[in-house]
Design a protein around this motif. Structure first.
Motif, PDB file in Angstrom:
ATOM      1  N   GLY A  85      37.693  26.287  27.773  1.00 16.23           N
ATOM      2  CA  GLY A  85      37.580  26.079  29.208  1.00 16.23           C
ATOM      3  C   GLY A  85      36.587  27.046  29.799  1.00 16.23           C
ATOM      4  O   GLY A  85      35.433  27.112  29.386  1.00 16.23           O
ATOM      5  N   GLY A  86      37.047  27.864  30.753  1.00 16.12           N
ATOM      6  CA  GLY A  86      36.175  28.850  31.367  1.00 16.12           C
ATOM      7  C   GLY A  86      36.197  30.195  30.679  1.00 16.12           C
ATOM      8  O   GLY A  86      35.605  31.158  31.188  1.00 16.12           O
ATOM      9  N   PHE A  87      36.877  30.282  29.509  1.00 13.71           N
ATOM     10  CA  PHE A  87      36.971  31.543  28.774  1.00 13.71           C
ATOM     11  C   PHE A  87      36.258  31.415  27.434  1.00 13.71           C
ATOM     12  O   PHE A  87      36.136  30.327  26.874  1.00 13.71           O
ATOM     13  CB  PHE A  87      38.432  31.930  28.540  1.00 13.71           C
ATOM     14  N   VAL A  88      35.804  32.565  26.911  1.00 15.44           N
ATOM     15  CA  VAL A  88      35.153  32.615  25.611  1.00 15.44           C
ATOM     16  C   VAL A  88      35.763  33.751  24.803  1.00 15.44           C
ATOM     17  O   VAL A  88      35.874  34.889  25.282  1.00 15.44           O
ATOM     18  CB  VAL A  88      33.634  32.834  25.737  1.00 15.44           C
ATOM     19  N   LEU A  89      36.188  33.457  23.569  1.00 17.74           N
ATOM     20  CA  LEU A  89      36.719  34.452  22.650  1.00 17.74           C
ATOM     21  C   LEU A  89      35.834  34.489  21.415  1.00 17.74           C
ATOM     22  O   LEU A  89      35.366  33.441  20.952  1.00 17.74           O
ATOM     23  CB  LEU A  89      38.158  34.117  22.251  1.00 17.74           C
ATOM     24  N   GLY A  90      35.630  35.683  20.865  1.00 20.36           N
ATOM     25  CA  GLY A  90      34.758  35.769  19.704  1.00 20.36           C
ATOM     26  C   GLY A  90      35.008  36.987  18.847  1.00 20.36           C
ATOM     27  O   GLY A  90      35.617  37.964  19.280  1.00 20.36           O
ATOM     28  N   ALA A  91      34.534  36.901  17.596  1.00 19.24           N
ATOM     29  CA  ALA A  91      34.538  38.027  16.661  1.00 19.24           C
ATOM     30  C   ALA A  91      33.091  38.405  16.391  1.00 19.24           C
ATOM     31  O   ALA A  91      32.198  37.551  16.413  1.00 19.24           O
ATOM     32  CB  ALA A  91      35.251  37.648  15.373  1.00 19.24           C
ATOM     33  N   GLU A  92      32.844  39.700  16.119  1.00 18.15           N
ATOM     34  CA  GLU A  92      31.463  40.127  15.932  1.00 18.15           C
ATOM     35  C   GLU A  92      31.387  41.348  15.018  1.00 18.15           C
ATOM     36  O   GLU A  92      32.372  42.069  14.823  1.00 18.15           O
ATOM     37  CB  GLU A  92      30.818  40.457  17.286  1.00 18.15           C
ATOM     38  N   ALA A  93      30.197  41.551  14.446  1.00 19.18           N
ATOM     39  CA  ALA A  93      29.919  42.702  13.598  1.00 19.18           C
ATOM     40  C   ALA A  93      28.477  43.123  13.838  1.00 19.18           C
ATOM     41  O   ALA A  93      27.624  42.304  14.214  1.00 19.18           O
ATOM     42  CB  ALA A  93      30.140  42.364  12.122  1.00 19.18           C
ATOM     43  N   GLU A  94      28.223  44.417  13.611  1.00 21.71           N
ATOM     44  CA  GLU A  94      26.891  44.943  13.911  1.00 21.71           C
ATOM     45  C   GLU A  94      26.543  46.074  12.956  1.00 21.71           C
ATOM     46  O   GLU A  94      27.393  46.885  12.590  1.00 21.71           O
ATOM     47  CB  GLU A  94      26.854  45.442  15.360  1.00 21.71           C
ATOM     48  N   TYR A 100      29.870  48.454  13.018  1.00 22.16           N
ATOM     49  CA  TYR A 100      30.871  48.076  14.028  1.00 22.16           C
ATOM     50  C   TYR A 100      31.444  46.709  13.692  1.00 22.16           C
ATOM     51  O   TYR A 100      30.710  45.779  13.334  1.00 22.16           O
ATOM     52  CB  TYR A 100      30.232  48.040  15.416  1.00 22.16           C
ATOM     53  N   VAL A 101      32.766  46.576  13.807  1.00 20.06           N
ATOM     54  CA  VAL A 101      33.454  45.297  13.639  1.00 20.06           C
ATOM     55  C   VAL A 101      34.474  45.186  14.768  1.00 20.06           C
ATOM     56  O   VAL A 101      35.291  46.093  14.961  1.00 20.06           O
ATOM     57  CB  VAL A 101      34.169  45.189  12.281  1.00 20.06           C
ATOM     58  N   GLY A 117      36.552  47.463  19.271  1.00 19.55           N
ATOM     59  CA  GLY A 117      36.781  47.372  17.838  1.00 19.55           C
ATOM     60  C   GLY A 117      36.593  48.692  17.136  1.00 19.55           C
ATOM     61  O   GLY A 117      36.620  49.766  17.744  1.00 19.55           O
ATOM     62  N   TYR A 118      36.382  48.623  15.818  1.00 24.44           N
ATOM     63  CA  TYR A 118      36.270  49.787  14.933  1.00 24.44           C
ATOM     64  C   TYR A 118      34.806  50.098  14.682  1.00 24.44           C
ATOM     65  O   TYR A 118      33.968  49.194  14.532  1.00 24.44           O
ATOM     66  CB  TYR A 118      36.978  49.492  13.612  1.00 24.44           C
ATOM     67  N   THR A 119      34.473  51.392  14.608  1.00 24.94           N
ATOM     68  CA  THR A 119      33.106  51.794  14.296  1.00 24.94           C
ATOM     69  C   THR A 119      33.123  52.956  13.309  1.00 24.94           C
ATOM     70  O   THR A 119      33.992  53.832  13.364  1.00 24.94           O
ATOM     71  CB  THR A 119      32.336  52.195  15.569  1.00 24.94           C
ATOM     72  N   TRP A 125      36.558  54.344  17.430  1.00 32.06           N
ATOM     73  CA  TRP A 125      36.724  53.064  18.116  1.00 32.06           C
ATOM     74  C   TRP A 125      35.647  52.916  19.182  1.00 32.06           C
ATOM     75  O   TRP A 125      35.050  53.907  19.629  1.00 32.06           O
ATOM     76  CB  TRP A 125      38.112  52.959  18.749  1.00 32.06           C
ATOM     77  N   ARG A 126      35.391  51.673  19.556  1.00 32.62           N
ATOM     78  CA  ARG A 126      34.358  51.367  20.554  1.00 32.62           C
ATOM     79  C   ARG A 126      34.889  50.374  21.575  1.00 32.62           C
ATOM     80  O   ARG A 126      35.604  49.431  21.225  1.00 32.62           O
ATOM     81  CB  ARG A 126      33.113  50.790  19.877  1.00 32.62           C
TER      82      ARG A 126
END
Length: 228
Positions: free
Chosen positions: A77-86, A117-118, A137-139, A163-164
């Motif tokens: 809907g109007g929300f966005v959820l996501g996972a990421e890594a860097e 970062y995850v 998340g964790y860094t 943590w970040r």
């Protein structure tokens, strides 16, 4: 009866058209993504550390942030959820200064190394093409230390866990390309030294015991990415 049938058909047609339209509207923030990032990076001692012992030493180190990131987002809907890594690094570095040690031939240089970062992010659509989000998340950060006593050099890696958290905005230029701006704060509270010379340790691990730390890191990052 004919009017009722016509009304039902019209309503069903509008609903059928609205679903693909809504899906298309959120397509810019759905699916896997890859991005390049650049920005400003500064690290300094945390609030529990007195880093004013030597006025000649840098109280913080700063430089250019650069790296790459990947992620996967789902629009609800109007929300966005996501996972990421860097994976990123920085040009920040400093020379540790102490007049008494320099007179004896001692010196040291500290350079910022890689940062992993995850985490995850959650956001709301502030417009058809604009996402405002928060992340966390964790860094794990690494700092490279090179010390010498005028004769021998010792290379040491300082690995820090923490943590970040952060917040930002992402603008979809199309369904496949985007730009973003975000601020991130990291705190590292535990670490260990990894010596490149295993002769310092009888067990050949090359690692020190883990110890408490307090290091703050602030970053402002811009990113350009592609969504598949």
């Amino acid at each position: 009866m004919n009017k009722s049938i016509a009304l039902i058909l019209a309503t069903a047609s509008a609903t059928a058209l609205a679903v693909p339209a809504a899906a298309q509207e959120n397509a810019a923030f759905t699916g896997p993504r890859i991005e390049g990032i650049a920005g400003y990076d500064i690290s300094k001692a945390g609030s529990s550390v007195d880093n004013d012992l030597n006025d000649e030493d840098d109280q913080s180190i700063d430089g250019l942030l650069y790296g790459v990131g990947v992620g996967y987002d789902v629009a609800l809907g109007g929300f966005v959820l996501g996972a990421e890594a860097e994976l990123s690094s920085s040009t920040a570095k400093t020379e540790i200064v102490d007049g008494d040690l320099e007179d004896l031939g001692f010196g040291a240089n500290l350079e910022t190394g890689r940062d992993i970062y995850v985490g995850a992010r959650a956001g709301v659509l502030a417009g058809d093409n604009l996402l405002v989000y928060a992340k966390g998340g964790y860094t794990n950060a690494r700092f490279n230390l090179l010390a010498n006593n005028g004769v021998d050099e010792i290379e040491t890696d300082l690995d820090l866990d923490g943590w970040r958290v952060g917040a930002g905005a992402e603008y979809a230029m199309s369904e496949n390309t985007f730009v973003k701006l975000e601020y991130r704060y990291s705190n590292y509270s535990e670490g260990e030294f990894d010596f490149n010379d295993d002769d310092f340790f009888d067990d050949d691990t090359g690692e020190s015991d883990r110890f408490d730390a307090d290091l703050d890191r602030h970053q402002i990052a811009v990113g350009f990415g592609y969504r598949f």
